[in-house]
Design an enzyme around this catalytic site. Sequence first.
Site, short mmCIF file in Angstrom:
data_model
loop_
_atom_site.label_atom_id
_atom_site.label_comp_id
_atom_site.label_asym_id
_atom_site.label_seq_id
_atom_site.Cartn_x
_atom_site.Cartn_y
_atom_site.Cartn_z
N GLY A 106 18.12 -34.76 -2.45
CA GLY A 106 18.96 -35.52 -3.37
C GLY A 106 18.93 -37.01 -3.08
O GLY A 106 18.70 -37.43 -1.94
N MET A 107 19.19 -37.81 -4.12
CA MET A 107 19.22 -39.26 -3.96
C MET A 107 20.59 -39.76 -3.53
O MET A 107 20.73 -40.88 -3.06
CB MET A 107 18.79 -39.93 -5.27
CG MET A 107 17.33 -39.70 -5.62
SD MET A 107 16.79 -40.61 -7.08
CE MET A 107 17.47 -39.57 -8.38
N PRO A 113 16.67 -25.57 0.48
CA PRO A 113 15.39 -25.76 -0.20
C PRO A 113 15.57 -26.55 -1.49
O PRO A 113 16.64 -26.55 -2.08
CB PRO A 113 14.93 -24.33 -0.48
CG PRO A 113 16.16 -23.50 -0.46
CD PRO A 113 17.08 -24.15 0.52
N ASP A 140 32.12 -24.38 -9.27
CA ASP A 140 33.34 -24.87 -8.64
C ASP A 140 32.99 -25.38 -7.24
O ASP A 140 32.02 -24.94 -6.62
CB ASP A 140 34.36 -23.73 -8.56
CG ASP A 140 35.76 -24.22 -8.24
OD1 ASP A 140 36.00 -25.45 -8.33
OD2 ASP A 140 36.62 -23.38 -7.92
#
Length: 573
Positions: free
Chosen positions: A322-323, A318, A373
């Site tokens: 992202g580009m 959800p 991380d």
Amino acid sequence: MSQSWPAADIARMILDGFDDYREHFRQITDGARQRFEQAQWQQAQKASAARINLYEEKVGETVARLHQAFSTESLMDVSQWPLVKSAYISLIDLRFDDELSETWYNSIFCGLFSHDLISDGCMFIHTTRPSLRRARAAQTRSYKPQGELATMLEQVFADYRFSEDYADLPGDLRRLEAQLRENLPDWVCKDPELTLELFSSVLYRNKGAYLVGRIFTHEEQWPLVIPLLHREGRGIQIDALITDEADVSIIFSFTRSYFMVDVPVPAEFIGFLKRILPGKHIAELYTSIGFYKHGKSEFYRALINHLASTDDRFIMAPGVRGMVMSVFTLPGFNTVFKIIKDRFSPSKNVDRATVIEKYRLVKSVDRVGRMADTQEFADFRFPLSKFDPACLEELLEVAPSTVAVEGQTVLIRHCWTERRMTPLNLYLEHANEAQVREALEDYGLAIKQLAAANIFPGDMLLKNFGVTRHGRVVFYDYDEICFLTEANFRHIPAPRTPEDEMASEPWYSIGPHDVFPEEFPPFLFADAGQRKLFDQLHGELYNADYWKGLQEAIRAGKVIDVFPYRRQGLEDE
């Protein structure tokens, strides 16, 4: 199979490489005590990065030695490698770090062969180590107050001494006893069977040293962590006492640098930590003390077990797409999987190699509790049936060079895994007024603490931060991060003419590393109320001089204090 094939010799050389790695790992780790005693903070940061890089360096050396020692015909005959595995098992059976040596073997195998040759016959997909180990020498110290808490605490700190004296041990012990009585029910402090158990070795990280253990009676137990600081020119100071499981969990968080601690029998120490932090998976615990490759092994075993034992299927994560990265997840498994898209948004001035470099950088820097991380994987293979069709369709569309379908198997050629969090922008949409304020306060603190550790997030949009189950705000999108000292923070120049003031585009030159903090408010917040609140909480982030001041401190060699716990109750005001 030919009896002359050198299985035993190959197994021995692999284990010799592991011994070399472990010796260098111990040397770096054992130096943590001296670095703490001598307040060598910059050396501590360098040692932490060196220890992280050590594993791949030693794997590379061992693979090279194998190629030099054996003919390609012998070494690369994968059909004979079950013999190597069998010989290796006999070599590690009596070791105290046998589970780590299995992971090392796997790394060597993967350094020699392509991932499509991975099988449990040739390597340790499943461990051969028994879940119950032979009894070994105690790695803990036990104390029974028998109604005398003060006397018990005196004994504890007589046992945990450093070359540098405690600054005010009597005062610290009084405050420690008071904090202990405040944290625990009154009946516990009076229980004649009350026992304090501490791990014998001190844990070190950044500027802190930590005593770790538990307090227990016949009926109940509490985790116990006592952080120590070295105040230069003053001595060692007992800084806090922590008995809350959630607070102790944060100290061992996936957002922290790895501890340095002498663990003669790693599995027993992990078992000890697991008793005081039952909510932590052993993968995260191994990683927290620097055995991140074995943490990766345990993570993978947990993942394949989850897929085999549930009906869970991969879905898109959800949040805003992202580009640069495409992110998917398993609803019942607290992890996201991130792959690099084949094509980036035009506004992103990065390439694939740069993204990989940025994500690997995060592994070696001090994450100060504000960056998740990651674990990097190559050639993941999952059953086709484990993918939601819409998820698989999107992955194949945006990353066809990374994701492929081979019959009934989905191949993920390269990905990172991270702990799943609630994206901050989604969290704020459903938060009440108090939660919004708390989240924005922590969002600003996250940016400041990263900056003080010489990390500039680059893209600070809310969607690039997440909220953990403990309510902490953490940065998790790394394609634009850089060292703070690489950025050029500028004030927006005053317009020279009315035409400059009305221009739709900047009339002044902008360099590739230029950052104008005055532009942050409308860029970060579409919600005017949130923008105003953040200005009240952290308005200095909009001033280039604030960032320049941090850069000057970093260039002067200052190492900042970022504590993974609430500092209250022990230090005099």
